[in-house]
Every structure is written in C-alpha cells, then in structure tokens.
Design a protein around this motif. Sequence first.
Motif, PDB file in Angstrom:
ATOM      1  N   PRO A 143      -3.764  -3.140  -3.509  1.00 40.30           N
ATOM      2  CA  PRO A 143      -3.691  -2.936  -2.058  1.00 40.30           C
ATOM      3  C   PRO A 143      -2.466  -3.543  -1.399  1.00 40.30           C
ATOM      4  O   PRO A 143      -1.829  -2.915  -0.550  1.00 40.30           O
ATOM      5  CB  PRO A 143      -4.984  -3.587  -1.548  1.00 40.30           C
ATOM      6  N   GLN A 144      -2.102  -4.767  -1.766  1.00 38.83           N
ATOM      7  CA  GLN A 144      -0.995  -5.435  -1.085  1.00 38.83           C
ATOM      8  C   GLN A 144       0.335  -4.746  -1.366  1.00 38.83           C
ATOM      9  O   GLN A 144       1.141  -4.512  -0.443  1.00 38.83           O
ATOM     10  CB  GLN A 144      -0.925  -6.904  -1.500  1.00 38.83           C
ATOM     11  N   VAL A 145       0.588  -4.407  -2.616  1.00 31.09           N
ATOM     12  CA  VAL A 145       1.860  -3.751  -2.941  1.00 31.09           C
ATOM     13  C   VAL A 145       1.854  -2.310  -2.439  1.00 31.09           C
ATOM     14  O   VAL A 145       2.891  -1.788  -2.030  1.00 31.09           O
ATOM     15  CB  VAL A 145       2.145  -3.829  -4.458  1.00 31.09           C
ATOM     16  N   LEU A 146       0.700  -1.660  -2.436  1.00 29.07           N
ATOM     17  CA  LEU A 146       0.625  -0.318  -1.858  1.00 29.07           C
ATOM     18  C   LEU A 146       0.967  -0.353  -0.372  1.00 29.07           C
ATOM     19  O   LEU A 146       1.701   0.519   0.136  1.00 29.07           O
ATOM     20  CB  LEU A 146      -0.767   0.278  -2.071  1.00 29.07           C
ATOM     21  N   ARG A 147       0.438  -1.328   0.348  1.00 28.40           N
ATOM     22  CA  ARG A 147       0.794  -1.442   1.765  1.00 28.40           C
ATOM     23  C   ARG A 147       2.297  -1.700   1.918  1.00 28.40           C
ATOM     24  O   ARG A 147       2.942  -1.157   2.824  1.00 28.40           O
ATOM     25  CB  ARG A 147      -0.015  -2.562   2.418  1.00 28.40           C
ATOM     26  N   LEU A 148       2.844  -2.516   1.021  1.00 28.16           N
ATOM     27  CA  LEU A 148       4.286  -2.761   1.040  1.00 28.16           C
ATOM     28  C   LEU A 148       5.064  -1.465   0.840  1.00 28.16           C
ATOM     29  O   LEU A 148       6.077  -1.233   1.508  1.00 28.16           O
ATOM     30  CB  LEU A 148       4.657  -3.767  -0.054  1.00 28.16           C
ATOM     31  N   SER A 149       4.587  -0.613  -0.052  1.00 27.32           N
ATOM     32  CA  SER A 149       5.281   0.655  -0.294  1.00 27.32           C
ATOM     33  C   SER A 149       5.364   1.481   0.985  1.00 27.32           C
ATOM     34  O   SER A 149       6.392   2.100   1.278  1.00 27.32           O
ATOM     35  CB  SER A 149       4.580   1.450  -1.400  1.00 27.32           C
ATOM     36  N   GLY A 150       4.283   1.484   1.747  1.00 25.17           N
ATOM     37  CA  GLY A 150       4.292   2.222   2.998  1.00 25.17           C
ATOM     38  C   GLY A 150       5.257   1.633   4.013  1.00 25.17           C
ATOM     39  O   GLY A 150       5.805   2.349   4.851  1.00 25.17           O
ATOM     40  N   ARG A 151       5.480   0.319   3.930  1.00 28.89           N
ATOM     41  CA  ARG A 151       6.380  -0.341   4.879  1.00 28.89           C
ATOM     42  C   ARG A 151       7.851  -0.122   4.533  1.00 28.89           C
ATOM     43  O   ARG A 151       8.676   0.053   5.433  1.00 28.89           O
ATOM     44  CB  ARG A 151       6.098  -1.850   4.932  1.00 28.89           C
ATOM     45  N   ILE A 152       8.206  -0.129   3.231  1.00 28.51           N
ATOM     46  CA  ILE A 152       9.633  -0.225   2.888  1.00 28.51           C
ATOM     47  C   ILE A 152      10.167   0.883   1.989  1.00 28.51           C
ATOM     48  O   ILE A 152      11.380   1.070   1.915  1.00 28.51           O
ATOM     49  CB  ILE A 152       9.944  -1.576   2.209  1.00 28.51           C
ATOM     50  N   ALA A 153       9.295   1.606   1.287  1.00 22.68           N
ATOM     51  CA  ALA A 153       9.783   2.494   0.230  1.00 22.68           C
ATOM     52  C   ALA A 153      10.045   3.903   0.732  1.00 22.68           C
ATOM     53  O   ALA A 153       9.552   4.321   1.783  1.00 22.68           O
ATOM     54  CB  ALA A 153       8.783   2.537  -0.928  1.00 22.68           C
ATOM     55  N   ASP A 154      10.815   4.643  -0.056  1.00 21.22           N
ATOM     56  CA  ASP A 154      11.015   6.068   0.201  1.00 21.22           C
ATOM     57  C   ASP A 154       9.849   6.892  -0.330  1.00 21.22           C
ATOM     58  O   ASP A 154       9.683   8.055   0.047  1.00 21.22           O
ATOM     59  CB  ASP A 154      12.316   6.538  -0.459  1.00 21.22           C
ATOM     60  N   GLY A 155       9.075   6.293  -1.216  1.00 23.52           N
ATOM     61  CA  GLY A 155       7.911   6.971  -1.756  1.00 23.52           C
ATOM     62  C   GLY A 155       6.997   5.991  -2.449  1.00 23.52           C
ATOM     63  O   GLY A 155       7.414   4.890  -2.837  1.00 23.52           O
ATOM     64  N   GLU A 167      -1.671   2.732   5.525  1.00 24.96           N
ATOM     65  CA  GLU A 167      -1.886   1.569   6.385  1.00 24.96           C
ATOM     66  C   GLU A 167      -0.594   0.789   6.551  1.00 24.96           C
ATOM     67  O   GLU A 167      -0.246   0.339   7.650  1.00 24.96           O
ATOM     68  CB  GLU A 167      -2.954   0.653   5.783  1.00 24.96           C
ATOM     69  N   GLY A 168       0.130   0.598   5.444  1.00 26.65           N
ATOM     70  CA  GLY A 168       1.389  -0.129   5.507  1.00 26.65           C
ATOM     71  C   GLY A 168       2.408   0.582   6.376  1.00 26.65           C
ATOM     72  O   GLY A 168       3.126  -0.060   7.155  1.00 26.65           O
ATOM     73  N   ALA A 169       2.481   1.910   6.239  1.00 27.32           N
ATOM     74  CA  ALA A 169       3.413   2.680   7.061  1.00 27.32           C
ATOM     75  C   ALA A 169       3.069   2.539   8.538  1.00 27.32           C
ATOM     76  O   ALA A 169       3.954   2.341   9.390  1.00 27.32           O
ATOM     77  CB  ALA A 169       3.392   4.146   6.630  1.00 27.32           C
ATOM     78  N   ALA A 170       1.781   2.624   8.865  1.00 28.62           N
ATOM     79  CA  ALA A 170       1.356   2.514  10.262  1.00 28.62           C
ATOM     80  C   ALA A 170       1.680   1.131  10.826  1.00 28.62           C
ATOM     81  O   ALA A 170       2.136   1.003  11.965  1.00 28.62           O
ATOM     82  CB  ALA A 170      -0.141   2.802  10.370  1.00 28.62           C
ATOM     83  N   ALA A 171       1.464   0.087  10.007  1.00 29.51           N
ATOM     84  CA  ALA A 171       1.748  -1.276  10.457  1.00 29.51           C
ATOM     85  C   ALA A 171       3.227  -1.479  10.737  1.00 29.51           C
ATOM     86  O   ALA A 171       3.604  -2.292  11.593  1.00 29.51           O
ATOM     87  CB  ALA A 171       1.262  -2.279   9.416  1.00 29.51           C
ATOM     88  N   ALA A 172       4.088  -0.760  10.008  1.00 26.61           N
ATOM     89  CA  ALA A 172       5.533  -0.869  10.197  1.00 26.61           C
ATOM     90  C   ALA A 172       6.058   0.102  11.236  1.00 26.61           C
ATOM     91  O   ALA A 172       7.265   0.165  11.484  1.00 26.61           O
ATOM     92  CB  ALA A 172       6.246  -0.631   8.867  1.00 26.61           C
ATOM     93  N   GLY A 173       5.155   0.881  11.835  1.00 27.32           N
ATOM     94  CA  GLY A 173       5.566   1.846  12.835  1.00 27.32           C
ATOM     95  C   GLY A 173       6.288   3.045  12.253  1.00 27.32           C
ATOM     96  O   GLY A 173       7.039   3.731  12.959  1.00 27.32           O
ATOM     97  N   ARG A 174       6.042   3.317  10.969  1.00 32.47           N
ATOM     98  CA  ARG A 174       6.689   4.453  10.317  1.00 32.47           C
ATOM     99  C   ARG A 174       5.831   5.710  10.451  1.00 32.47           C
ATOM    100  O   ARG A 174       4.599   5.641  10.481  1.00 32.47           O
ATOM    101  CB  ARG A 174       6.908   4.180   8.821  1.00 32.47           C
TER     102      ARG A 174
END
Length: 330
Positions: free
Chosen positions: A163-175, A196-203
């Motif tokens: 979960p933690q690294v998946l959320r990180l992927s949504g925040r910073i990764a291209d995929g 969830e990570g993407a939403a938290a980063a406003g992506r």
Amino acid sequence: MTVGIGVVFDGFDDAREMLRLARGAEAAGAASVWVAEHMGYREAVTACAAIAGATETVRLVPTAISPYLWHPTPTAMALATLAELAPGRVAAAVSVGNLLNLRESGHEPLRPVAAIGGMVADLRALWTGDAVTSDAPSYRLDGAYMNFAPPAPLPIYVASTGPQVLRLSGRIADGVLLSGGLTLESTRRCLAFAEEGAAAAGRDPKSFRRASLIYFSVSPDGAAAVDDLKTKLAFLFRSPRHADNIATAGLAIDHAAIMDAVGRRDLAGAAALIPDEAIEAFCVGGTPSDCRRLLAGYLEAGIEEPILQISGTQENKALALDLVREFAAS
C-alpha cells in the motif's frame, strides 16, 4: 482507455530466445518489451540493448530497478545509453525487489518508501546533467553528475503490491506496475492505493499508466498451459509478501511449504503444491478461449498495459503471439 499490450521476459530464457520472441511480439503488434531481472538470471539492460538492435518500435523497459542493488549513477548512465540506442523507446521500472534476493545479496529493505522515492528523484535529477547530492537509505550521492542526457525524458514506473509504495507511485511515477500472479481482487485493490496517492498529490488519476505483469500460457487443450504456469506461480510465491494476495483466491494453498521448497531450490516440488484451480485465479492460461476471457477480466479491472509473460513450447508461444495480435488489433 487506450490499451497497449506488452510482453515480459523473466531472465529464465536463453538470451537468443528472448530476441526471437521479442521480434515476434513486435510483429504481432506488441507495444512494449519488459525484461525482469532476478538475481542469478539474465541481466536486464544488456538484454534490452540487444532487443533494441533487433526491433524498431517496441518500448524497452528494464524491470525492476532496486535502489538496494542498483546505484543511481551507473543506472542513469546505462538507461541513458540505452535511450541513445533506441530514442523514444526506453522506460524504467523501480521497485524494492524480492526479499529473498535482497537477503542473499546482503541487503535489508530499510525505509522502502524513502528508498524508492529517492531513486526516482535521483535518476531524474542525474538526467538533467546537474550535480546531485542525496543521502538515501541505501546509497549516497555527493555531487554526482552526468556528461550526457537521454534524448528525451524517460518514463519511470514504480512496481509494488504494498500500500505505501503503491500510494507513492500515484504521487510521483509516470506509471504503476503490478506484480504478475495477482487475483482480480488484488489488482483492483492495488490500483485503488495508487489512485489514492495520485489524489493526495492533486494529480489527475489519468496522469499515470496502469500496467501489470501477467503470467500467460496457452495451449490447444489448455492442460499443458496449466502445468507450465504452476512453476511460474511457485517461483512468485517464494515471497511472503504474496500472503494477502493468495488469501483473496479462497483456495487451499500451502504458502509456507512453497516458500520452504523454493528456499531449498526445489522449484519442481514447489510447483507440485500449486492446485490446478490457481491458474484461473492468478494467471491467464488455458485454451485460447480461456485466455481471451481471463485477459478481458484484467482489462475490466482497470489495467491499461497488460504485460504478458509468455511461456510454453515453441508451438504454444506462437499461439500466444496470435492472441497478442488479436488484442493489439482490437
């Protein structure tokens, strides 16, 4: 949703066989070729460089770069060199790595979110040509820099099922890249963490690609494909991190016994512990009609880039490429 189908090699196959199948996959319409690196098997960047010279259009993705085993400076150099050989055709996937492989190599995966985040940031920074200073959990950079840059920015996927690294992927990764051998329930759950990570980063949730490795084998009667995939699942389940995924299948699978057998290098014994029913739960395998139905399930779950790990006899691999052609054309 635009679907781009790919193929992945796990390093078990002879390098010449990888080249042969990569050419066949490109001819069938595959959009990408991924080379997964497991300790003691074929090396990813060298294989991708060879495939670059044997193909013209497929994207090449060394998978998955672990910050505990790969230092960012030579990694950035290798990937930028590969990008010169195949401009616009190179990406990378970063992950923690397999726990057994890390232990055998003398590493512990300390602070994985910081390690993955640092590796992604440092690769991108090195590709700018600026001097980079970084104190990551598994390495240091003290003014490291590169004298050349890739012809274009290289997309970076983050691979995980945690979960933690998946959320990180949504925040910073291209995929985001999911592991092979996930049930549909696990697939949906993993994608939700990334979103969830993407939403938290406003992506924008559509700003990153959703890819998944998929164990894939097809045979005319389905039986040979099922037997072949048992070995793939046994090797995958060598990791304790698949316990939750295995539980979602609702099958009687002795995970501890599988890990013990693989730890003793008894892969055949581990494969014998995989029930037939596990293939439909964790893989795309069986007859051509079985494979069409099961692959459609992963697309419906939200996967935009199904990355097929094709296995079996030469005849069955040719049948698999027919299905790649069918999906690529749809």
